[in-house]
Write an enzyme that holds these catalytic residues in place. Structure first.
Site, mmCIF file in Angstrom:
data_model
loop_
_atom_site.group_PDB
_atom_site.id
_atom_site.type_symbol
_atom_site.label_atom_id
_atom_site.label_comp_id
_atom_site.label_asym_id
_atom_site.label_seq_id
_atom_site.Cartn_x
_atom_site.Cartn_y
_atom_site.Cartn_z
ATOM 1 N N ASP A 11 22.313 -5.558 -4.653
ATOM 2 C CA ASP A 11 22.153 -6.804 -4.104
ATOM 3 C C ASP A 11 21.029 -7.696 -4.911
ATOM 4 O OD1 ASP A 11 22.669 -8.935 -2.108
ATOM 5 O OD2 ASP A 11 20.797 -8.507 -1.441
ATOM 6 N N CYS A 74 26.723 -7.957 -2.460
ATOM 7 C CA CYS A 74 26.286 -9.225 -2.469
ATOM 8 C C CYS A 74 27.434 -9.983 -3.074
ATOM 9 C CB CYS A 74 25.272 -9.183 -3.666
ATOM 10 S SG CYS A 74 24.799 -10.941 -4.049
ATOM 11 N N GLU A 159 14.600 -13.537 3.175
ATOM 12 C CA GLU A 159 13.876 -12.911 2.196
ATOM 13 C C GLU A 159 12.383 -13.018 2.685
ATOM 14 O OE1 GLU A 159 14.576 -11.592 -1.227
ATOM 15 O OE2 GLU A 159 16.105 -11.095 -0.238
ATOM 16 N N CYS A 193 27.505 -13.447 3.671
ATOM 17 C CA CYS A 193 26.277 -13.109 2.865
ATOM 18 C C CYS A 193 25.532 -11.951 3.197
ATOM 19 C CB CYS A 193 25.368 -14.449 2.909
ATOM 20 S SG CYS A 193 23.802 -13.957 2.065
ATOM 21 N N HIS A 195 22.843 -11.098 3.702
ATOM 22 C CA HIS A 195 21.421 -11.290 4.307
ATOM 23 C C HIS A 195 21.711 -11.804 5.602
ATOM 24 C CE1 HIS A 195 19.713 -11.302 0.319
ATOM 25 N NE2 HIS A 195 18.673 -11.291 0.648
HETATM 26 N N1 DGL Z 1 23.101 -11.171 -0.116
HETATM 27 C C1 DGL Z 1 23.469 -11.992 -0.895
HETATM 28 C C2 DGL Z 1 24.910 -12.264 -0.801
HETATM 29 O O1 DGL Z 1 25.725 -11.489 -0.049
HETATM 30 C C3 DGL Z 1 22.573 -13.162 -1.064
HETATM 31 C C4 DGL Z 1 22.934 -14.023 -2.332
HETATM 32 C C5 DGL Z 1 21.522 -14.591 -2.977
HETATM 33 O O2 DGL Z 1 20.683 -14.145 -3.496
HETATM 34 O O3 DGL Z 1 21.200 -15.885 -2.634
HETATM 35 O O4 DGL Z 1 25.370 -13.477 -1.159
#
Ligand code: DGL
Length: 285
Positions: A11, A74, A159, A193, A195
């Site tokens: 990721d 990701c 984050e 996403c 996150h």
């Molecule tokens: N975890 C990433 C996703 O699933 C985040 C992407 C990012 O770094 O903006 O899109």
């Protein structure tokens, strides 16, 4: 010398750990190596070319560590880099290895969550602009109407460990209310996403009762189990000692402090400098 052949999980930062957590729960026997490209995260607002270059560099690093299979946990990397890597790069750099993403397994099954056939996709700018979810869902479920909402502040909030703080409410409310105002019959919101599962409680606060909020971790874990059962040549190449090793391109101290929130258990990471390409040491296993 590399002695194991772990499954690689990638990721841009911490989000892939929400997927790894479910994969490890479902498939505990395998060895795993996680790489978070925290030094260059977030990827969400970066161009196609940049996300592709960064992702390819990380995939090549995984191959150097002996991984026969890499999961791009990701959505942004899956949307912007996966196809090119699979079609253009893999045949030259490692024709027997495989790289999989998170969009296909999610879109294959999303139809089972919705009764109204109206769903909302919450994702980064990059994933929304790629149109990947619209294209893939249309293939499997042409009867589903899909609405998309880019939530550019959500990854930085997560984050920076602000996901459960009052400051996050404004940005969560803004995007949840905006997508729900597009169609009152939306009955399913996909957290597209990796996150976003950390924002789940806040998202629920601003949603009418009865709307499904779908995370990808379990979906991807089930799909990986099925993939390994169908691809026995690849499966036998994956080593099975139950080891997990974590790498970050940024500070290990920061990574370890944050990562346990995503992974659900303590994490001790190693630093990797992709530009100097430090190989993995045997004793990490
Ligand atoms: N975890 C990433 C996703 O699933 C985040 C992407 C990012 O770094 O903006 O899109």
């Amino acid at each position: 010398m590399v002695t194991t052949q772990p499954i690689g999980i990638f990721d841009s930062g911490y989000g892939g750990l929400t997927v790894m957590k479910e994969i490890v729960k479902k498939l505990p026997r395998y060895d795993y190596i996680y790489l978070g490209d925290n030094a260059r995260a977030p990827y969400g607002n970066r161009s196609f070319d940049t996300v592709y270059r960064y992702t390819l560099q990380c995939v090549e690093w995984f191959f150097q560590q002996g991984c026969p299979l890499v999961i791009l946990a990701c959505n942004t990397a899956s949307a912007k880099a996966l196809r090119t890597i699979q079609q253009n790069d893999l045949p030259h750099i490692a024709p027997d290895n495989r790289v999989l993403g998170v969009i296909r397994p999610t879109t294959e099954i999303i139809g089972s969550f919705t009764s109204s056939r109206k769903i909302g996709i919450l994702a980064t700018n990059g994933t929304v602009q790629s149109g990947s979810y619209l294209i893939e869902i249309e293939k499997f479920f042409p009867d589903i109407k899909v609405y998309q909402e880019a939530c550019p502040m959500w990854v930085p909030i997560v984050e920076n460990n602000e996901h459960d703080q009052p400051g996050a409410d404004y940005f969560v409310k803004k995007h949840v209310q905006h997508i729900m105002s597009a169609d009152k019959d939306i009955d399913t919101l996909l957290l597209a996403c990796t996150h976003y599962p950390l924002l789940r409680d806040k998202i629920l606060q601003f949603l009418p009762a009865g709307v499904n909020v779908v995370s990808q971790g379990e979906i991807v874990a089930n799909s990986l189990e099925d993939y390994l059962q169908r691809h026995t040549d690849l499966e036998t190449r994956c080593s099975k000692n139950g080891h997990r090793v974590f790498y970050t391109t940024d500070s290990t101290e920061d990574f370890d402090n944050h990562a346990s929130i995503f992974f659900g258990e303590p994490v001790r990471s190693n630093h990797v400098d992709l530009d100097s390409n430090i190989p993995v040491a045997d004793d990490n296993y």
